[in-house]
Design a protein around this motif. Structure first.
Motif, PDB file in Angstrom:
ATOM      1  N   PRO A 133       0.846  -1.092   0.002  1.00 37.96           N
ATOM      2  CA  PRO A 133       0.012   0.050  -0.026  1.00 37.96           C
ATOM      3  C   PRO A 133       0.865   1.112   0.102  1.00 37.96           C
ATOM      4  O   PRO A 133       1.963   1.149   0.433  1.00 37.96           O
ATOM      5  N   PRO A 134       0.169   2.356  -0.254  1.00 35.68           N
ATOM      6  CA  PRO A 134       1.072   3.556  -0.394  1.00 35.68           C
ATOM      7  C   PRO A 134       1.935   3.912   0.607  1.00 35.68           C
ATOM      8  O   PRO A 134       3.097   4.439   0.852  1.00 35.68           O
ATOM      9  N   GLU A 135       1.132   3.960   2.080  1.00 36.17           N
ATOM     10  CA  GLU A 135       1.818   3.977   3.248  1.00 36.17           C
ATOM     11  C   GLU A 135       3.032   3.426   3.538  1.00 36.17           C
ATOM     12  O   GLU A 135       3.832   3.793   4.493  1.00 36.17           O
ATOM     13  N   ARG A 136       3.249   2.169   2.920  1.00 40.57           N
ATOM     14  CA  ARG A 136       4.293   1.460   3.267  1.00 40.57           C
ATOM     15  C   ARG A 136       5.341   1.247   2.105  1.00 40.57           C
ATOM     16  O   ARG A 136       6.583   0.726   2.114  1.00 40.57           O
ATOM     17  N   ALA A 137       4.960   1.935   0.909  1.00 40.25           N
ATOM     18  CA  ALA A 137       5.653   2.174  -0.167  1.00 40.25           C
ATOM     19  C   ALA A 137       6.883   3.194   0.119  1.00 40.25           C
ATOM     20  O   ALA A 137       6.651   4.231   0.427  1.00 40.25           O
TER      21      ALA A 137
END
Length: 261
Positions: free
Chosen positions: A122-126
């Motif tokens: 997900p974006p928050e972990r990328a």
């Protein structure tokens, strides 16, 4: 400035520095112009509940950082299926045309099938995505006006790649962009994300963008899972699965002119 464009009234818009692309400071990245064309298509009145199902943007020339005029209309009316068109002009010269099929909607929830699974990160972990150092605009223009996060592959190394992207600025000043405007602000980046050739030695310029839309994206982040195929005759194709965090929402494709610099 907090938008790609400032409205001037009567379908006229002033592009800001945020639209400048990575190839030239005097030409726009075609993400914002594509989204501006979609905005005009969305404003065409409809008599029934309907949605854009396919949009093709034909790129007729560079979009300069000068005043633009956008017009849209119904080309072929119908009760269930309509063909719309739009034009983007600069100084009385048409620089892009769009055509779109608008279809009446119905409930097909029970037969949903075939979409790609959500992107694995997900974006928050990328992590932040890297751009080739010779590209313009990592600290200005379109690339700086959008936030990029890497899922797999790399835009520094050749080959397929997947990223998350979101706008840091509005499309038009004083407005919140629609889901499809957010989608098209990103969709034209497939050939850049999956660049297969060294851009210092090769051109791989897209002449058009076609997006088939299964549903409107939710949220600010748009996922782009892209790959490029190059043939033996100077012609290539970049294809993209376009995502929100729930999974695939659309499929994009770009015809590419490939030739040495």
């Amino acid at each position: 400035m907090t938008a790609f464009y400032e409205p001037l009234g009567s379908g006229r818009f002033a592009p800001t520095e945020h639209t400048a692309g990575p190839w030239s400071p005097d030409a726009q990245h075609f993400g914002p112009p594509s989204a501006l064309l979609v905005r005009s298509l969305e404003e065409v009145p409809a008599t029934r509940e309907s949605r854009l199902a396919r949009v093709t943007v034909e790129i007729l020339g560079p979009a300069p950082l000068t005043e633009l005029t956008v017009r849209a209309r119904v080309e072929r009316p119908g009760r269930s299926v309509e063909l719309l068109s739009a034009e983007l002009s600069a100084e009385d010269k048409v620089v892009a045309r769009a055509s779109a099929w608008r279809l009446v909607t119905s409930d097909s929830t029970e037969v949903i099938a075939g979409g790609a699974e959500p992107l694995p990160v997900p974006p928050e972990r990328a992590g932040p995505a890297d751009w080739p150092e010779h590209w313009l605009g990592a600290d200005r223009g379109y690339l700086a006006a959008t936030e990029w996060r890497s899922v797999r592959g790399s835009m520094v190394d050749p080959g397929p790649a997947a990223v998350w992207v979101r706008q840091r600025v509005a499309l038009v000043g004083g407005e919140k962009p629609s889901p499809l405007q957010r989608l098209f602000a990103v969709a034209d980046s497939g050939n850049g994300v999956s660049n297969y050739l060294d851009p210092r030695r090769w051109w791989f310029i897209n002449t058009e963008l076609t997006v088939h839309i299964q549903r409107e994206p939710a949220g600010e982040w748009i996922g782009l899972d892209a790959r490029t195929v190059v043939g033996p005759d100077g012609i290539g194709t970049a294809t993209s699965e376009l995502h929100d965090q729930g999974g695939q929402v659309a499929t994009g494709a770009q015809a590419l002119l490939v030739r040495p610099r």
